[in-house]
Design an enzyme around this catalytic site. Structure first.
Site, PDB file in Angstrom:
ATOM      1  N   CYS A  62       0.833  -1.205   0.000  1.00 45.12           N
ATOM      2  CA  CYS A  62       0.000   0.000   0.000  1.00 45.12           C
ATOM      3  C   CYS A  62       0.867   1.254   0.000  1.00 45.12           C
ATOM      4  CB  CYS A  62      -0.936  -0.015   1.203  1.00 45.12           C
ATOM      5  SG  CYS A  62      -2.101  -1.400   1.153  1.00 45.12           S
ATOM      6  N   THR A  63       1.971   1.208   0.718  1.00 46.08           N
ATOM      7  CA  THR A  63       2.888   2.345   0.720  1.00 46.08           C
ATOM      8  C   THR A  63       3.489   2.537  -0.660  1.00 46.08           C
ATOM      9  OG1 THR A  63       3.335   2.088   3.076  1.00 46.08           O
ATOM     10  CG2 THR A  63       4.964   3.316   1.791  1.00 46.08           C
TER      11      THR A  63
END
Length: 171
Positions: A62-63
């Protein structure tokens, strides 16, 4: 009740390009804090909206995805001019605000703790949202779908950019 849940899930999985995007209202945040008013999709007619569902704030995949959006924000999302990006997860507002501040994300995040938005778009998983992406055109129709969105592929970002450009031209 089980039938209603199945019907909603079946409808969400059947969403396709050209369909009107399901309307919703949800609390959103930025690195500055909780937005004063909830985000209502219907209020964003006339612009392109990108809904980027993702599993969990701060996790590696997600980062990678959100940093790519941040780093390409001016080019890919026109710096937010008539293109609204909303990252949607089941995280609470405090976690999303902290992550947005830490990573200096210039876009909104939606706190979909009850998974209502994720369910409407077929992105709700057992624990978290699946990595799905929708581009909604200025008329409120779905212009592009990536199920799943491959955050590790440069081709995925190129396809997203092309989809945003095409949707913006559909006015």
């Amino acid at each position: 009740m089980l039938l209603a849940a199945f019907t909603t899930a079946a409808h969400a999985q059947s969403l396709k390009v050209g369909d009107f995007a399901p309307d919703f209202t949800v609390a959103t945040v930025t690195k500055a804090g909780v937005d004063a008013a909830p985000f209502k999709l219907a209020e964003h007619r006339g612009e392109v909206v990108v809904l980027a569902f993702f599993p969990q704030a701060g996790t590696p995949g997600c980062t990678t995805q959100m940093e790519a959006y941040r780093d390409r924000y001016a080019a890919l999302f026109k710096g937010g001019q008539k293109v609204t990006l909303v990252g949607v997860s089941t995280d609470d507002t405090d976690d999303l605000i902290g992550w947005a501040r830490k990573k200096n994300f210039p876009f909104r995040f939606a706190a979909d703790g009850n998974k209502a938005v994720g369910k409407a778009y077929g992105a709700s998983g057992l624990l978290w949202h699946k990595r799905h992406l929708y581009v909604i055109d200025p008329q409120g129709r779905i212009a592009y779908i990536a199920r799943p969105f491959n955050q590790m592929s440069e081709d995925a970002y190129a396809a997203l950019g092309a989809a945003i450009a095409a949707a913006a031209g559909s006015r």
